[in-house]
Structure formats: C-alpha cells, structure tokens
Scaffold this active site. Sequence first.
Site, PDB file in Angstrom:
ATOM      1  N   ARG A  58      -5.064   0.699  -6.992  1.00  8.14           N
ATOM      2  CA  ARG A  58      -3.785   1.449  -6.565  1.00  8.14           C
ATOM      3  C   ARG A  58      -3.416   2.269  -7.488  1.00  8.14           C
ATOM      4  NH1 ARG A  58      -2.225  -2.100  -2.369  1.00  8.14           N
ATOM      5  NH2 ARG A  58      -2.507  -4.241  -2.593  1.00  8.14           N
TER       6      ARG A  58
ATOM      7  N   ASP B 254      -5.822  -0.481  -2.158  1.00 11.60           N
ATOM      8  CA  ASP B 254      -6.565  -1.240  -2.893  1.00 11.60           C
ATOM      9  C   ASP B 254      -7.901  -1.607  -2.403  1.00 11.60           C
ATOM     10  OD1 ASP B 254      -5.202  -2.827  -1.075  1.00 11.60           O
ATOM     11  OD2 ASP B 254      -5.986  -4.444  -2.360  1.00 11.60           O
TER      12      ASP B 254
ATOM     13  N   PHE C  26     -13.793   3.172   4.402  1.00 10.44           N
ATOM     14  CA  PHE C  26     -12.817   2.561   3.366  1.00 10.44           C
ATOM     15  C   PHE C  26     -12.392   3.381   2.345  1.00 10.44           C
ATOM     16  CE2 PHE C  26     -11.379  -0.297   0.206  1.00 10.44           C
ATOM     17  CZ  PHE C  26     -10.576  -1.124   1.156  1.00 10.44           C
ATOM     18  N   VAL C  27     -11.275   3.354   2.288  1.00 15.40           N
ATOM     19  CA  VAL C  27     -11.007   4.201   1.206  1.00 15.40           C
ATOM     20  C   VAL C  27      -9.850   3.525  -0.006  1.00 15.40           C
ATOM     21  CG1 VAL C  27     -10.426   6.670   2.382  1.00 15.40           C
ATOM     22  CG2 VAL C  27      -8.711   5.100   2.427  1.00 15.40           C
TER      23      VAL C  27
ATOM     24  N   ASP D 259      -5.270   1.710  10.902  1.00 15.30           N
ATOM     25  CA  ASP D 259      -6.628   1.440  11.041  1.00 15.30           C
ATOM     26  C   ASP D 259      -6.678   0.928  12.675  1.00 15.30           C
ATOM     27  OD1 ASP D 259      -9.274   1.209   9.597  1.00 15.30           O
ATOM     28  OD2 ASP D 259      -9.003  -0.862  10.358  1.00 15.30           O
TER      29      ASP D 259
ATOM     30  N   GLY E 148       0.911  -1.272   0.128  1.00  8.20           N
ATOM     31  CA  GLY E 148      -0.111   0.077   0.068  1.00  8.20           C
ATOM     32  C   GLY E 148       0.855   1.267   0.046  1.00  8.20           C
TER      33      GLY E 148
ATOM     34  N   GLU F  64       4.144   3.967   6.301  1.00  9.89           N
ATOM     35  CA  GLU F  64       2.867   3.353   6.050  1.00  9.89           C
ATOM     36  C   GLU F  64       1.719   4.028   5.367  1.00  9.89           C
ATOM     37  OE1 GLU F  64       1.592   0.158   5.967  1.00  9.89           O
ATOM     38  OE2 GLU F  64       0.961  -0.728   7.702  1.00  9.89           O
ATOM     39  N   ASP F  65       0.914   3.131   4.586  1.00  5.77           N
ATOM     40  CA  ASP F  65      -0.137   3.961   3.788  1.00  5.77           C
ATOM     41  C   ASP F  65      -1.302   4.466   4.858  1.00  5.77           C
ATOM     42  OD1 ASP F  65      -1.021   1.290   4.397  1.00  5.77           O
ATOM     43  OD2 ASP F  65      -1.679   0.956   2.654  1.00  5.77           O
TER      44      ASP F  65
ATOM     45  N   LYS G  76      -6.279   6.891  10.564  1.00  8.34           N
ATOM     46  CA  LYS G  76      -8.001   6.559  10.921  1.00  8.34           C
ATOM     47  C   LYS G  76      -8.105   6.113  12.025  1.00  8.34           C
ATOM     48  CE  LYS G  76     -10.284   3.896   7.590  1.00  8.34           C
ATOM     49  NZ  LYS G  76     -10.650   2.746   6.956  1.00  8.34           N
TER      50      LYS G  76
HETATM   51  P1  5GP Z   1      -4.134  -2.147  10.720  1.00  7.56           P
HETATM   52  O1  5GP Z   1      -3.218  -3.241  11.333  1.00  7.56           O
HETATM   53  O2  5GP Z   1      -3.858  -1.017  11.043  1.00  7.56           O
HETATM   54  O3  5GP Z   1      -5.624  -2.611  11.309  1.00  7.56           O
HETATM   55  O4  5GP Z   1      -4.460  -2.187   9.226  1.00  7.56           O
HETATM   56  C1  5GP Z   1      -3.563  -1.693   8.483  1.00  7.56           C
HETATM   57  C2  5GP Z   1      -3.685  -2.127   7.017  1.00  7.56           C
HETATM   58  O5  5GP Z   1      -5.161  -2.467   6.536  1.00  7.56           O
HETATM   59  C3  5GP Z   1      -3.191  -1.081   6.161  1.00  7.56           C
HETATM   60  O6  5GP Z   1      -1.966  -1.160   5.849  1.00  7.56           O
HETATM   61  C4  5GP Z   1      -4.036  -1.294   4.916  1.00  7.56           C
HETATM   62  O7  5GP Z   1      -3.302  -2.407   4.089  1.00  7.56           O
HETATM   63  C5  5GP Z   1      -5.335  -1.879   5.440  1.00  7.56           C
HETATM   64  N1  5GP Z   1      -6.552  -0.882   5.344  1.00  7.56           N
HETATM   65  C6  5GP Z   1      -6.996  -0.348   6.452  1.00  7.56           C
HETATM   66  N2  5GP Z   1      -8.085   0.570   6.242  1.00  7.56           N
HETATM   67  C7  5GP Z   1      -7.939   0.698   4.774  1.00  7.56           C
HETATM   68  C8  5GP Z   1      -9.000   1.336   3.992  1.00  7.56           C
HETATM   69  O8  5GP Z   1      -9.743   2.077   4.390  1.00  7.56           O
HETATM   70  N3  5GP Z   1      -8.717   1.282   2.594  1.00  7.56           N
HETATM   71  C9  5GP Z   1      -7.572   0.080   2.133  1.00  7.56           C
HETATM   72  N4  5GP Z   1      -7.289   0.102   0.939  1.00  7.56           N
HETATM   73  N5  5GP Z   1      -6.816  -0.499   3.343  1.00  7.56           N
HETATM   74  C10 5GP Z   1      -7.005  -0.294   4.431  1.00  7.56           C
HETATM   75 MG    MG Z   2      -0.625  -1.516   4.373  1.00 12.60          MG
END
Ligand code: 5GP
Ligand code: MG
Length: 178
Positions: free
Chosen positions: A167, A161, A154-155, A105, A47, A101-102, A133
């Site tokens: 992407r 993606d 969700f984005v 969440d 990402g 990191e992108d 987020k």
């Molecule tokens: P976390 O471990 O913080 O819950 O998850 C992070 C990962 O979940 C991000 O690196 C991404 O790959 C995915 N993710 C979380 N929210 C989104 C979203 O709104 N859109 C997309 N495309 N991926 C997300």
């Molecule tokens: Mg990621």
Amino acid sequence: MPLQVFDKAFVPFLEEATIIGKIKEMAAQLKNDYNGKKPLFIAILNGSFMFASDLFKELDIEAEICFIKLASYKGTKSSGQVITAIGLDMDIKDRHVIILEDIIDTGKTLHTFLPQLINQQPASLKVAVLLDKPEPRKFEVPIEYRCFVIPNKFVLGYGLDYDGLGRNIREIYQLQEA
Ligand code: 5GP
Ligand code: MG
C-alpha cells in the site's frame, strides 16, 4: 527490476507523476461540476486512502470528506450478500455525494452498496475511481469519473495491497506475466 511481494513478482505500470497528473485532471472536472454545491466525498477504505488524500488536496472548493469501511457478510438466501457501511456518521440526505474507490473490478461491492445510499435520498450520487478494470465486470456500476482504464491484471501500490503489503508504494505495479 521486478518487485517481489510474497510469492509474486510485479512490474512497474503507472508512475507517480502519471497518477498525480490524472488526479489533477479529475479534480479540475470535479471543481467545475461541484463548486458551490458543498459536495460530500465518501472514500472507501482501505484501498482508496492515498487516492482520496491526493484528490482532496487538489479540490480547493468548499467540500467535505468522510471515510468508511465496507463489511460484507452472507445474508439469508433471498438477500444474498449483505454489505454494511462502518463509520458512515454523516447525514447524506439532500447532499451531493461522490464515492471514492480505488478500483472497480467485478463491480459487486458498489453494485450492492450504492442502492443503500440511494435509499437515504442524497441530492445526487456519483462514483469516482482511480482504476477502472472493465473486463471482469459482472455487476453494473455507473462510473462518472475515472483516472485510468486498465487491463485485467492484478495491481498493487498507491494504496492497493497484495495480502496487506504494497500500500505504501508510490507507483502502481502490475502482476508480471508468467
Ligand atoms: P469489486 O467488488 O469491484 O469486484 O472489487 C473491488 C475491490 O476488490 C477493490 O476495492 C479492491 O479492494 C479489490 N481489487 C480488485 N482488483 C484488485 C487489484 O487488481 N488489486 C488489488 N490490490 N485489489 C483489487
Ligand atoms: Mg477497495
């Protein structure tokens, strides 16, 4: 015009110029904080590839970058989820490390992974994210640099993606309200 990807409709959220503008601000901050420290950026694939590329271009200081993938699998009951880094071929001991990191969440990924890096005794370890987020956060992650704080929707686009697609979109879209 909404953008249709598989079964879902997405609407424009962040324009390309807005994203690049914020990335330039982040780069200025990073240059100020890391000039002379030869920092090592670790970008987490997939990402973050576009964010990492645009940010790194703006960083006209001595700096290194590497790209890793995180693979997660279920460990034993006591160890819970295990996350391993694929492609981390750099020695990070005594280095100033910044994770790219992108989006953060729930925080689970980095909350699990950061301690593994700390074990390798970097001189410092910070996190820089394109999108924060905060609403669904369940695991604490220290975030030092962020471009945008976004609502819990969700984005996709700009490296992010939906089931593999989206992407390559230059802007960031968010899921349309039902
Ligand atoms: P976390 O471990 O913080 O819950 O998850 C992070 C990962 O979940 C991000 O690196 C991404 O790959 C995915 N993710 C979380 N929210 C989104 C979203 O709104 N859109 C997309 N495309 N991926 C997300
Ligand atoms: Mg990621």
